[in-house]
Design a protein around this motif. Structure first.
Motif, PDB file in Angstrom:
ATOM      1  N   LEU A 158       0.824  -1.208   0.000  1.00  0.00           N
ATOM      2  CA  LEU A 158       0.000   0.000   0.000  1.00  0.00           C
ATOM      3  C   LEU A 158       0.857   1.256   0.000  1.00  0.00           C
ATOM      4  CD1 LEU A 158      -2.807  -0.992   2.535  1.00  0.00           C
ATOM      5  CD2 LEU A 158      -3.007  -0.779   0.056  1.00  0.00           C
ATOM      6  N   LEU A 159       1.916   1.243   0.783  1.00  0.00           N
ATOM      7  CA  LEU A 159       2.788   2.411   0.835  1.00  0.00           C
ATOM      8  C   LEU A 159       3.518   2.617  -0.485  1.00  0.00           C
ATOM      9  CD1 LEU A 159       4.177   2.114   4.453  1.00  0.00           C
ATOM     10  CD2 LEU A 159       2.496   3.748   3.589  1.00  0.00           C
ATOM     11  N   ALA A 160       3.885   1.535  -1.139  1.00  0.00           N
ATOM     12  CA  ALA A 160       4.511   1.662  -2.456  1.00  0.00           C
ATOM     13  C   ALA A 160       3.540   2.308  -3.434  1.00  0.00           C
ATOM     14  CB  ALA A 160       4.963   0.300  -2.962  1.00  0.00           C
ATOM     15  N   ALA A 161       2.277   1.939  -3.313  1.00  0.00           N
ATOM     16  CA  ALA A 161       1.266   2.509  -4.207  1.00  0.00           C
ATOM     17  C   ALA A 161       1.114   4.004  -3.994  1.00  0.00           C
ATOM     18  CB  ALA A 161      -0.078   1.817  -3.982  1.00  0.00           C
ATOM     19  N   ILE A 162       1.000   4.418  -2.744  1.00  0.00           N
ATOM     20  CA  ILE A 162       0.773   5.843  -2.507  1.00  0.00           C
ATOM     21  C   ILE A 162       2.065   6.649  -2.577  1.00  0.00           C
ATOM     22  CG2 ILE A 162      -1.374   5.559  -1.251  1.00  0.00           C
ATOM     23  CD1 ILE A 162       0.098   5.802   1.328  1.00  0.00           C
ATOM     24  N   GLY A 163       3.199   5.957  -2.559  1.00  0.00           N
ATOM     25  CA  GLY A 163       4.468   6.663  -2.669  1.00  0.00           C
ATOM     26  C   GLY A 163       5.041   6.694  -4.063  1.00  0.00           C
ATOM     27  N   ALA A 164       4.300   6.182  -5.031  1.00  0.00           N
ATOM     28  CA  ALA A 164       4.825   6.087  -6.395  1.00  0.00           C
ATOM     29  C   ALA A 164       5.235   7.441  -6.944  1.00  0.00           C
ATOM     30  CB  ALA A 164       3.791   5.430  -7.317  1.00  0.00           C
ATOM     31  N   ASP A 165       4.488   8.480  -6.576  1.00  0.00           N
ATOM     32  CA  ASP A 165       4.820   9.813  -7.077  1.00  0.00           C
ATOM     33  C   ASP A 165       5.528  10.661  -6.016  1.00  0.00           C
ATOM     34  OD1 ASP A 165       2.693  10.240  -5.401  1.00  0.00           O
ATOM     35  OD2 ASP A 165       1.547  11.463  -6.810  1.00  0.00           O
ATOM     36  N   ARG A 166       5.975  10.019  -4.950  1.00  0.00           N
ATOM     37  CA  ARG A 166       6.756  10.648  -3.882  1.00  0.00           C
ATOM     38  C   ARG A 166       5.973  11.695  -3.093  1.00  0.00           C
ATOM     39  NH1 ARG A 166       9.194   6.773  -5.661  1.00  0.00           N
ATOM     40  NH2 ARG A 166      11.384   6.723  -6.159  1.00  0.00           N
TER      41      ARG A 166
END
Length: 137
Positions: A51-59
Motif C-alpha cells: 500500500l505504501l509503495a502505491a501511494i508513494g509512487a509519485d513521492r
C-alpha cells in the motif's frame, strides 16, 4: 499504450465510492497472498509495504489518498502520512517479491488496488502511471 491510458482515465472518472468498492474487493483477493509472503506478521507488513509503495509512487501523499487508504485499512490519515515518509523509494524490491509470489489473478487484484489508490485524488500522474505499468510487467 492508448488502451492503458483509457483504462486509467476511466478509473479517474469513477466516483470515490466506486473506487473504494473496487479497492476493497481487490484487497480481499490480495491479503491471503500477503499472509503467505509474510506469515510471521500475519501479512500486515507485506500488505502495508504494498500500500505504501502505491501511494508513494509519485513521492507525495495527497489528502484524498491519505483519506482513501485510511478508510480502506482503518489506519489514521496521520499514521498513513508518517509511514509513507519512511517508505518512499524502496518499492522496487517489493514489486519483484510480489511478482514472484503471485498468480495472474492476484497480480490483477494488486493492480486494481494500486490503481484505485492512485486515482482516488482524481488524477494519475506520470510517476503513478509508470509504477502501474511496472505492476503489469
Amino acid at each position: 499504450m492508448a488502451q492503458f491510458d483509457e483504462v486509467m482515465q476511466q478509473l479517474v472518472n469513477l466516483p470515490y465510492e466506486g473506487l473504494m468498492n473496487i479497492a476493497k474487493d481487490a484487497l480481499n483477493k490480495v491479503y491471503p497472498v500477503c499472509k503467505k509472503i509474510d506469515p510471521k506478521n500475519d501479512g500486515y507488513t507485506a500488505l502495508l509495504a504494498m500500500l505504501l509503495a502505491a501511494i508513494g509512487a509519485d513521492r507525495k501523499l495527497t489528502a484524498l489518498e491519505a483519506k482513501f487508504v485510511s478508510e480502506l485499512t482503518g489506519l489514521s490519515s496521520e499514521n498513513v502520512d508518517k509511514m509513507i515518509t519512511l517508505y518512499v523509494g524502496t518499492e522496487e524490491d517489493l514489486i519483484d517479491k510480489f511478482h514472484d509470489a503471485m498468480d495472474t489473478d492476484t497480480k490483477s487484484a494488486i493492480f486494481q488496488l494500486v490503481a484505485c489508490i492512485c486515482a482516488c485524488d482524481e488524477t494519475i500522474c506520470r510517476e503513478e502511471s509508470a509504477y502501474l505499468k511496472k505492476l503489469l510487467a
